[in-house]
Motif scaffolding. Structure first.
Motif, PDB file in Angstrom:
ATOM      1  N   LEU A  86     -14.176  -8.301   9.748  1.00  0.00           N
ATOM      2  CA  LEU A  86     -12.923  -8.813   9.918  1.00  0.00           C
ATOM      3  C   LEU A  86     -12.563 -10.063  10.167  1.00  0.00           C
ATOM      4  CD1 LEU A  86     -12.493  -5.915  12.717  1.00  0.00           C
ATOM      5  CD2 LEU A  86     -10.951  -6.169  10.845  1.00  0.00           C
ATOM      6  N   GLU A  87     -11.381 -10.650   9.997  1.00  0.00           N
ATOM      7  CA  GLU A  87     -10.858 -11.898   9.829  1.00  0.00           C
ATOM      8  C   GLU A  87      -9.710 -12.069  10.931  1.00  0.00           C
ATOM      9  OE1 GLU A  87     -11.631 -12.419   5.048  1.00  0.00           O
ATOM     10  OE2 GLU A  87      -9.545 -12.325   5.895  1.00  0.00           O
ATOM     11  N   PRO A  88      -9.498 -13.484  11.375  1.00  0.00           N
ATOM     12  CA  PRO A  88      -8.422 -13.662  12.246  1.00  0.00           C
ATOM     13  C   PRO A  88      -7.061 -13.208  11.742  1.00  0.00           C
ATOM     14  CG  PRO A  88      -9.950 -15.659  12.302  1.00  0.00           C
ATOM     15  CD  PRO A  88     -10.346 -14.722  11.347  1.00  0.00           C
ATOM     16  N   GLN A  89      -6.701 -13.052  10.473  1.00  0.00           N
ATOM     17  CA  GLN A  89      -5.580 -12.700   9.623  1.00  0.00           C
ATOM     18  C   GLN A  89      -5.405 -11.020  10.074  1.00  0.00           C
ATOM     19  OE1 GLN A  89      -7.909 -14.722   8.720  1.00  0.00           O
ATOM     20  NE2 GLN A  89      -7.195 -15.344   6.625  1.00  0.00           N
ATOM     21  N   ASP A  90      -6.517 -10.539  10.588  1.00  0.00           N
ATOM     22  CA  ASP A  90      -6.358  -8.870  10.672  1.00  0.00           C
ATOM     23  C   ASP A  90      -5.887  -8.633  12.052  1.00  0.00           C
ATOM     24  OD1 ASP A  90      -7.455  -8.584   8.002  1.00  0.00           O
ATOM     25  OD2 ASP A  90      -9.558  -8.854   8.988  1.00  0.00           O
ATOM     26  N   THR A  91      -5.850  -9.663  13.032  1.00  0.00           N
ATOM     27  CA  THR A  91      -5.266  -9.284  14.134  1.00  0.00           C
ATOM     28  C   THR A  91      -3.770  -8.761  14.287  1.00  0.00           C
ATOM     29  OG1 THR A  91      -6.512 -11.235  15.269  1.00  0.00           O
ATOM     30  CG2 THR A  91      -4.541 -10.474  16.482  1.00  0.00           C
ATOM     31  N   ALA A  92      -3.585  -7.631  14.662  1.00  0.00           N
ATOM     32  CA  ALA A  92      -2.328  -6.867  14.593  1.00  0.00           C
ATOM     33  C   ALA A  92      -2.244  -5.687  15.331  1.00  0.00           C
ATOM     34  CB  ALA A  92      -1.911  -6.553  13.336  1.00  0.00           C
ATOM     35  N   VAL A  93      -1.186  -5.061  15.468  1.00  0.00           N
ATOM     36  CA  VAL A  93      -1.223  -3.657  16.082  1.00  0.00           C
ATOM     37  C   VAL A  93      -1.183  -2.600  14.925  1.00  0.00           C
ATOM     38  CG1 VAL A  93       0.123  -1.787  17.203  1.00  0.00           C
ATOM     39  CG2 VAL A  93       0.167  -4.051  17.865  1.00  0.00           C
ATOM     40  N   TYR A  94      -2.005  -1.818  14.757  1.00  0.00           N
ATOM     41  CA  TYR A  94      -2.136  -0.791  13.492  1.00  0.00           C
ATOM     42  C   TYR A  94      -1.701   0.454  13.967  1.00  0.00           C
ATOM     43  CZ  TYR A  94      -5.339  -4.449  11.444  1.00  0.00           C
ATOM     44  OH  TYR A  94      -5.919  -5.425  10.516  1.00  0.00           O
ATOM     45  N   TYR A  95      -0.901   1.030  13.120  1.00  0.00           N
ATOM     46  CA  TYR A  95      -0.253   2.042  13.114  1.00  0.00           C
ATOM     47  C   TYR A  95      -0.833   3.136  12.074  1.00  0.00           C
ATOM     48  CZ  TYR A  95       3.080  -0.370  15.880  1.00  0.00           C
ATOM     49  OH  TYR A  95       3.617  -1.205  16.687  1.00  0.00           O
ATOM     50  N   CYS A  96      -0.665   4.475  12.444  1.00  0.00           N
ATOM     51  CA  CYS A  96      -1.048   5.470  11.641  1.00  0.00           C
ATOM     52  C   CYS A  96       0.638   6.233  11.277  1.00  0.00           C
ATOM     53  CB  CYS A  96      -2.112   6.392  12.213  1.00  0.00           C
ATOM     54  SG  CYS A  96      -2.057   8.055  11.420  1.00  0.00           S
ATOM     55  N   ALA A  97       0.496   6.695  10.162  1.00  0.00           N
ATOM     56  CA  ALA A  97       1.836   7.248   9.674  1.00  0.00           C
ATOM     57  C   ALA A  97       1.568   8.449   8.667  1.00  0.00           C
ATOM     58  CB  ALA A  97       2.702   6.445   8.906  1.00  0.00           C
ATOM     59  N   ALA A  98       2.332   9.620   8.814  1.00  0.00           N
ATOM     60  CA  ALA A  98       2.362  10.666   7.982  1.00  0.00           C
ATOM     61  C   ALA A  98       3.725  11.039   7.371  1.00  0.00           C
ATOM     62  CB  ALA A  98       1.938  11.674   9.006  1.00  0.00           C
ATOM     63  N   ARG A  99       3.658  11.629   6.084  1.00  0.00           N
ATOM     64  CA  ARG A  99       4.766  12.125   5.535  1.00  0.00           C
ATOM     65  C   ARG A  99       4.429  13.552   4.830  1.00  0.00           C
ATOM     66  NH1 ARG A  99       5.658  11.150   0.167  1.00  0.00           N
ATOM     67  NH2 ARG A  99       7.811  10.730   0.605  1.00  0.00           N
ATOM     68  N   GLU A 100       5.404  14.484   5.102  1.00  0.00           N
ATOM     69  CA  GLU A 100       5.230  15.700   4.151  1.00  0.00           C
ATOM     70  C   GLU A 100       5.237  15.574   2.844  1.00  0.00           C
ATOM     71  OE1 GLU A 100       5.991  20.325   4.970  1.00  0.00           O
ATOM     72  OE2 GLU A 100       7.329  18.925   5.905  1.00  0.00           O
ATOM     73  N   GLY A 101       4.046  15.418   2.010  1.00  0.00           N
ATOM     74  CA  GLY A 101       4.010  15.060   0.593  1.00  0.00           C
ATOM     75  C   GLY A 101       3.167  14.039   0.029  1.00  0.00           C
ATOM     76  N   PRO A 102       3.104  13.430  -0.996  1.00  0.00           N
ATOM     77  CA  PRO A 102       2.116  12.464  -1.248  1.00  0.00           C
ATOM     78  C   PRO A 102       2.052  11.127  -0.378  1.00  0.00           C
ATOM     79  CG  PRO A 102       3.516  13.182  -3.098  1.00  0.00           C
ATOM     80  CD  PRO A 102       4.188  13.604  -2.060  1.00  0.00           C
ATOM     81  N   SER A 103       1.295  10.498  -0.327  1.00  0.00           N
ATOM     82  CA  SER A 103       1.152   9.174   0.473  1.00  0.00           C
ATOM     83  C   SER A 103       1.921   8.320  -0.247  1.00  0.00           C
ATOM     84  CB  SER A 103      -0.264   8.710   0.616  1.00  0.00           C
ATOM     85  OG  SER A 103      -0.972   8.222  -0.495  1.00  0.00           O
ATOM     86  N   SER A 104       2.238   7.166   0.437  1.00  0.00           N
ATOM     87  CA  SER A 104       3.001   6.088  -0.138  1.00  0.00           C
ATOM     88  C   SER A 104       2.723   4.732   0.318  1.00  0.00           C
ATOM     89  CB  SER A 104       4.481   6.414   0.187  1.00  0.00           C
ATOM     90  OG  SER A 104       5.386   5.404  -0.055  1.00  0.00           O
ATOM     91  N   SER A 105       2.945   3.646  -0.027  1.00  0.00           N
ATOM     92  CA  SER A 105       2.700   2.307   0.264  1.00  0.00           C
ATOM     93  C   SER A 105       3.692   1.743   1.046  1.00  0.00           C
ATOM     94  CB  SER A 105       2.343   1.439  -0.816  1.00  0.00           C
ATOM     95  OG  SER A 105       1.032   2.000  -1.516  1.00  0.00           O
ATOM     96  N   ASN A 106       4.982   2.318   0.927  1.00  0.00           N
ATOM     97  CA  ASN A 106       6.241   1.874   1.493  1.00  0.00           C
ATOM     98  C   ASN A 106       6.577   2.485   3.134  1.00  0.00           C
ATOM     99  OD1 ASN A 106       7.372   2.842  -1.612  1.00  0.00           O
ATOM    100  ND2 ASN A 106       7.283   0.509  -0.774  1.00  0.00           N
ATOM    101  N   THR A 107       6.629   1.356   3.801  1.00  0.00           N
ATOM    102  CA  THR A 107       6.833   1.731   5.310  1.00  0.00           C
ATOM    103  C   THR A 107       8.033   2.910   5.579  1.00  0.00           C
ATOM    104  OG1 THR A 107       6.176  -0.433   6.070  1.00  0.00           O
ATOM    105  CG2 THR A 107       7.462   0.537   7.579  1.00  0.00           C
ATOM    106  N   ASP A 108       8.943   2.705   4.788  1.00  0.00           N
ATOM    107  CA  ASP A 108      10.275   3.682   5.109  1.00  0.00           C
ATOM    108  C   ASP A 108      10.038   4.860   4.433  1.00  0.00           C
ATOM    109  OD1 ASP A 108      12.462   1.742   2.524  1.00  0.00           O
ATOM    110  OD2 ASP A 108      10.529   2.837   2.388  1.00  0.00           O
TER     111      ASP A 108
END
Length: 123
Positions: A86-108
């Motif tokens: 881990l690096e300092p740039q990794d500091t963040a709130v990490y969120y898990c996300a789900a969608r009914e269908g294929p995975s995606s790289s897009n937040t929306d």
């Protein structure tokens, strides 16, 4: 309705490791593509990693540089993010996300989100 609960965040020194977990309360977990995102203070939420429903396909953001590994256990309705070197740039709130269908790289593209877990990397 899908409920997601992240855990495993915390304080770690540069070069350390953490393993995040995301427990999904839902029937037919295998119908959902899953992703991990993160958001640092003052920045937009950004893609970290995603995993397919059953094929085993995984995809990562470039900045991970092979340090992170996403996985899932469909018998436990859980997705994981192993974070190494881990690096300092990794500091963040990490969120898990789900969608009914294929995975995606897009937040929306995702319909369901956990409340997040804080990861802080100190130098």
């Amino acid at each position: 309705q899908v409920q997601l609960v992240e855990s495993g965040g915390g304080l770690v020194q540069v070069g350390g490791s953490l393993r995040l977990s995301c427990a999904a309360s839902v029937s037919s977990f295998v119908r959902y593509g899953m992703g991990w995102f993160r958001q640092a203070p003052g920045k937009e939420r950004e893609f970290v990693a995603r995993i397919a429903r059953t094929s085993g396909f995984r995809y990562y953001a470039d900045f991970v540089k092979g340090r992170f590994t996403i996985s899932r256990d469909n018998t436990k309705n859980t997705v994981y993010l192993q974070m190494n070197n881990l690096e300092p740039q990794d500091t963040a709130v990490y969120y898990c996300a789900a969608r009914e269908g294929p995975s995606s790289s897009n937040t929306d593209s995702y319909d369901y989100w956990g409340q997040g877990t804080q990861v802080t990397v100190s130098s």
